[in-house]
Design an enzyme around this catalytic site. Sequence first.
Site, short mmCIF file in Angstrom:
data_model
loop_
_atom_site.label_atom_id
_atom_site.label_comp_id
_atom_site.label_asym_id
_atom_site.label_seq_id
_atom_site.Cartn_x
_atom_site.Cartn_y
_atom_site.Cartn_z
N LYS A 148 0.83 -1.21 0.00
CA LYS A 148 0.00 0.00 0.00
C LYS A 148 0.87 1.26 0.00
CE LYS A 148 -4.06 -2.20 1.92
NZ LYS A 148 -4.65 -2.69 3.17
N LYS A 160 -3.00 -9.75 -11.16
CA LYS A 160 -4.11 -10.02 -10.25
C LYS A 160 -5.22 -8.99 -10.49
CE LYS A 160 -5.50 -9.36 -5.57
NZ LYS A 160 -5.54 -8.41 -4.55
N LYS A 173 -8.86 -3.55 -7.90
CA LYS A 173 -9.27 -2.19 -8.25
C LYS A 173 -8.06 -1.25 -8.30
CE LYS A 173 -10.92 -1.43 -3.55
NZ LYS A 173 -10.72 -2.84 -3.18
P1 ADP Z 1 -8.77 -5.24 -4.43
O1 ADP Z 1 -7.51 -6.01 -4.72
O2 ADP Z 1 -9.56 -5.01 -5.66
O3 ADP Z 1 -8.48 -3.99 -3.66
P2 ADP Z 1 -9.67 -6.25 -1.94
O4 ADP Z 1 -8.27 -6.18 -1.44
O5 ADP Z 1 -10.68 -5.29 -1.41
O6 ADP Z 1 -9.65 -6.17 -3.52
O7 ADP Z 1 -10.18 -7.74 -1.73
C1 ADP Z 1 -11.37 -8.16 -1.10
C2 ADP Z 1 -11.39 -9.67 -1.03
O8 ADP Z 1 -11.39 -10.24 -2.32
C3 ADP Z 1 -10.17 -10.27 -0.32
O9 ADP Z 1 -10.52 -11.43 0.41
C4 ADP Z 1 -9.26 -10.61 -1.46
O10 ADP Z 1 -8.35 -11.60 -1.13
C5 ADP Z 1 -10.24 -11.07 -2.52
N1 ADP Z 1 -9.69 -10.79 -3.84
C6 ADP Z 1 -9.51 -9.57 -4.41
N2 ADP Z 1 -8.98 -9.67 -5.63
C7 ADP Z 1 -8.79 -10.98 -5.85
C8 ADP Z 1 -8.26 -11.74 -6.96
N3 ADP Z 1 -7.85 -11.15 -8.07
N4 ADP Z 1 -8.22 -13.06 -6.84
C9 ADP Z 1 -8.67 -13.67 -5.72
N5 ADP Z 1 -9.17 -13.04 -4.66
C10 ADP Z 1 -9.25 -11.70 -4.70
#
Ligand code: ADP
Length: 321
Positions: A110, A190, A193
Amino acid sequence: MRILTGVQPSGHLHWGNYFGAMKPIIDRQDQGEVFVFVAQYHALTTVHDAEKLRTATRDVALDFLACGLDPAKACLFRQGDVPEVHELAWLLSTVTPMGLLERCHSYKDKLARGIPASHGLFAYPVLMAADILLYQSDCVPVGRDQKQHVEVTRDIAAKFNQTFGAEVFRLPEPLIAEKVAVIPGLDGQKMSKSYNNTIGLFDDPKEVKAKIMRIATDSTPLEAPKDPDKCRVFALYRLFADEAETEEMRQNYLRGGYGYGHAKKALFEIYQRKMAPFRERRAYLEAHPEEVEAILRAGAARAHEAARATLAAARKAVGLD
Ligand code: ADP
Ligand code: TRP
């Protein structure tokens, strides 16, 4: 068995969130006692806009209910409705070594992305540990990026139990479904967002279709056999498909004469087919906010009940009784 997960209300839910975090937990609501909460306090480490937080909180609740979380079985609540989690987080923070937090990838990532270092951002894993331990969770379904936080939770729980000579906390296990461990985004990284490579769960179908059509593929000619395991379109298709459908698509690739355009069309179609009942339910819930509010309040009451015993045991262990 208690299964718990939190989802941050920090943006539009995308396919990665759905397959990585939501679906695994929704699929388990018949097997154990499922707790899902909207992680508002965690979102506050990056979202400083009250209206945005409110809207996103509502969206997460709607998305879960629309995708099949059944409030008669699972407990859905807002983290902010059970503020006792902060008392536990404080107790845990007093036994959490700095080094443990300094090693967390998520914090370092981050900062690398330009999010200002705040105490909240640094202490984030301690609050997450409190979420998990307060409800005596056995199992925490998360994407691979969150696995370290569950390991940190185990370390903190063991340290607390050992320091105070009491078995206050159960040690949770992370649950990572291998097929969905990392959902690739439009660019192959991956899906996240933060990388601007997501496909939203409930986006306008036209927009979804346009995004699917833009997925980069290699230049293998239409007639030639293709390797499904090297193709992003296939990786996304198999998320929606059952085993037979996946196998059929695999054979299409291997046989040749099947272009990436065909695969993209099939991906869009299967997405539309699988999402239709979800869209319908979401529209209903959007039109009935009072039903959603009642579900969340009932969830908070149930969560409170579960939290009370743990917090009392933790207070007693440290001498606050
Ligand atoms: P982002 O990466 O979009 O910011 P978050 O960190 O808010 O998403 O993730 C919310 C949940 O969704 C977490 O449990 C995270 O591990 C899962 N998650 C997010 N992106 C992925 C991905 N590309 N593959 C698998 N799980 C994901
Ligand atoms: N940190 C998680 C994420 O960004 C959200 C979260 C907060 C969580 N508390 C939790 C997940 C407890 C599982 C268990 O995705």
